[in-house]
Design an enzyme around this catalytic site. Structure first.
Site, PDB file in Angstrom:
ATOM      1  N   GLU A 111       1.207  -0.988  -0.144  1.00 18.67           N
ATOM      2  CA  GLU A 111      -0.160  -0.070   0.243  1.00 18.67           C
ATOM      3  C   GLU A 111       0.998   1.133   0.768  1.00 18.67           C
ATOM      4  O   GLU A 111       0.206   2.475  -0.954  1.00 18.67           O
ATOM      5  CB  GLU A 111      -0.811   0.281   0.928  1.00 18.67           C
ATOM      6  CG  GLU A 111      -2.000  -0.866   1.447  1.00 18.67           C
ATOM      7  CD  GLU A 111      -3.052  -0.614   0.287  1.00 18.67           C
ATOM      8  OE1 GLU A 111      -4.200  -0.324   0.825  1.00 18.67           O
ATOM      9  OE2 GLU A 111      -2.971  -0.794  -0.850  1.00 18.67           O
ATOM     10  N   THR A 114      -5.861   7.617  -5.790  1.00 18.81           N
ATOM     11  CA  THR A 114      -6.466   7.624  -4.618  1.00 18.81           C
ATOM     12  C   THR A 114      -5.749   8.942  -4.284  1.00 18.81           C
ATOM     13  O   THR A 114      -5.349  10.090  -3.322  1.00 18.81           O
ATOM     14  CB  THR A 114      -5.214   6.570  -3.605  1.00 18.81           C
ATOM     15  OG1 THR A 114      -6.614   5.488  -4.237  1.00 18.81           O
ATOM     16  CG2 THR A 114      -5.276   7.123  -2.414  1.00 18.81           C
TER      17      THR A 114
END
Length: 420
Positions: A234, A288
């Site tokens: 991530e 994102t």
């Protein structure tokens, strides 16, 4: 040997194993006090001796395993006086228990309104699959991604280079934690989630991969270590935040109490109660990183207090199974959603349509563009989803797909396996 006298103190050089110490004491005393330089030399000798002991060529080189909630990279051996530290453990490389495994990891909803970067939950029915197998053609200690399947738009954007792929990065991180260096692995990724959807697509791939590696070697890693492996993925894709990867692995609702050290709390939603999420995903990409760049650098104290109180109310509602309270708190973010909603065409109208149709609450799922509403009855959720999709089309000029899904209470799991 020459003696030196000064003020009643006797100093005599003493040699031990090539190291000179000073023998100091008053008359009648024979206590030995090492000099600072002698201490330094002794420490170097101790470190050298321990390094030789732990790297003997006649035995496999053991690995120093970092304690739970630390960085996932193995720590080098460090000379220390506390050689019996309870946190240090030397672990031998595990043997494969299975020749192949297939795993699944669910979609996730991050933030849940006021819980930016510290609250998230898993959603049943949507997610990614990973197939992992022991492959003699892959160099020992390495990972190869052989195939990626799924929607064409997603597959075209994903790399088969394991160092540039979410599943590959997490799998390699898990292999490092286990100390795998004698076995090569081959991985196939089946994408069920579109990229940039706000449903934890990267986290689902990472979670399924980390769990697959752990399973094939006999489940040696803890939950926290699996989350750490996923976090390494991530961090390279969307940022160091665990509100997708933690619920993808653990299932249910998860609160990230702290990041340094990583401290995770699973919030138990009552098993006797149903909770459905209405997920409406428009044909729109909300990266994102771009959505995070839109957030304010500073916030005022009134908004800080408000969001804290709403996040507390949301946690209490989850634990009590209070759907009305959960929905109300979910809809009450005054910091993140106001900055992101205008970047998603029609989002504000979609939220209004959901609430008017009877949803308990509605907000943006993660960074978006998916909108999420909560309800207690599946059939009612379908009606709400239709209204929300209609609002995306009428106001945002975006086609959207609506689904109704339960809370996933299990997280990443093994679907099938073949024993050695």
């Amino acid at each position: 040997m020459k003696n030196h006298e000064s003020g009643g103190t006797l100093t005599t050089p003493v040699q031990r194993h090539g190291v000179f110490l000073s023998k100091r004491g008053t008359q009648g005393s024979s206590s030995v006090q090492p000099s600072p330089s002698s201490i330094f030399i002794l420490l170097l000798l101790l470190c050298s001796a321990m390094a030789i002991r732990f790297q003997s060529p006649s035995t496999p080189v053991p690995r120093y395993l970092a304690p739970s909630f630390s960085n996932i990279k193995p720590k080098p051996f460090i000379c220390s006086f506390s050689l019996s530290s309870p946190n240090a453990q030397l672990v031998a490389e595990p043997e494969p228990v299975f020749t192949s495994v297939r795993t699944f990891a669910p979609a996730t909803i991050a933030n849940l309104g006021p819980g930016f970067d510290f609250l998230g939950c898993a959603v049943d029915g949507l997610g990614d699959f990973v197939s992992l197998s022991v492959d003699p053609s892959v160099h020992p200690g390495q990972l190869s991604i052989s195939h990626i399947t799924g929607p064409a738009a997603s597959v075209k954007r994903l790399s088969k280079d394991p160092l540039l792929n979410c599943a590959g990065i997490a799998a390699i991180a898990a292999m490092k934690l286990l100390g795998i260096r004698s076995v090569g692995l081959s991985l196939t990724l089946e994408k069920g989630l579109p990229l940039g959807s706000g449903l934890g697509s990267s986290a689902a791939s990472a979670a399924a991969a980390a769990v697959a590696v752990n399973e094939i070697f006999g489940r040696k890693l803890s939950v926290s270590e699996l989350v750490q492996a996923g976090l390494e993925s991530e961090a390279q894709v969307s940022g160091y935040h665990a509100d997708n990867i933690a619920p993808a692995i653990m299932g249910g609702f998860v609160l990230i109490r702290s990041y340094e050290p990583l401290d995770l709390m699973r919030l138990g939603f009552p098993v006797e109660k149903d909770l459905f999420f209405v997920l409406v995903s428009p044909e729109f990409v909300a990266p994102t990183r771009k959505m995070r760049a839109a957030l304010p650098k500073e916030i005022g104290m009134p908004h800080h207090v408000w969001n804290c109180s709403q996040a507390g109310a949301l946690v209490a509602s989850v634990l009590q199974g209070d759907l009305v309270g959960l929905g109300k708190a979910l809809s009450s973010d005054k910091i993140v959603e106001p900055r992101r909603a205008p970047l998603i065409p029609g989002m504000e109208a979609v939220k209004a349509a959901a609430l008017e149709a009877g949803a308990f609450g509605c907000t943006i799922s993660g960074a978006g563009p998916t909108a999420v509403a909560v309800i207690g009855v599946e059939e009612r959720g379908k009606e709400i989803g239709e209204r929300m999709a209609e609002a995306f089309w009428k106001v945002g000029n975006l086609k959207a797909v609506a689904t109704v899904n339960r809370l996933d209470r299990s997280g990443a799991r093994v679907v099938s396996s073949i024993a050695r």
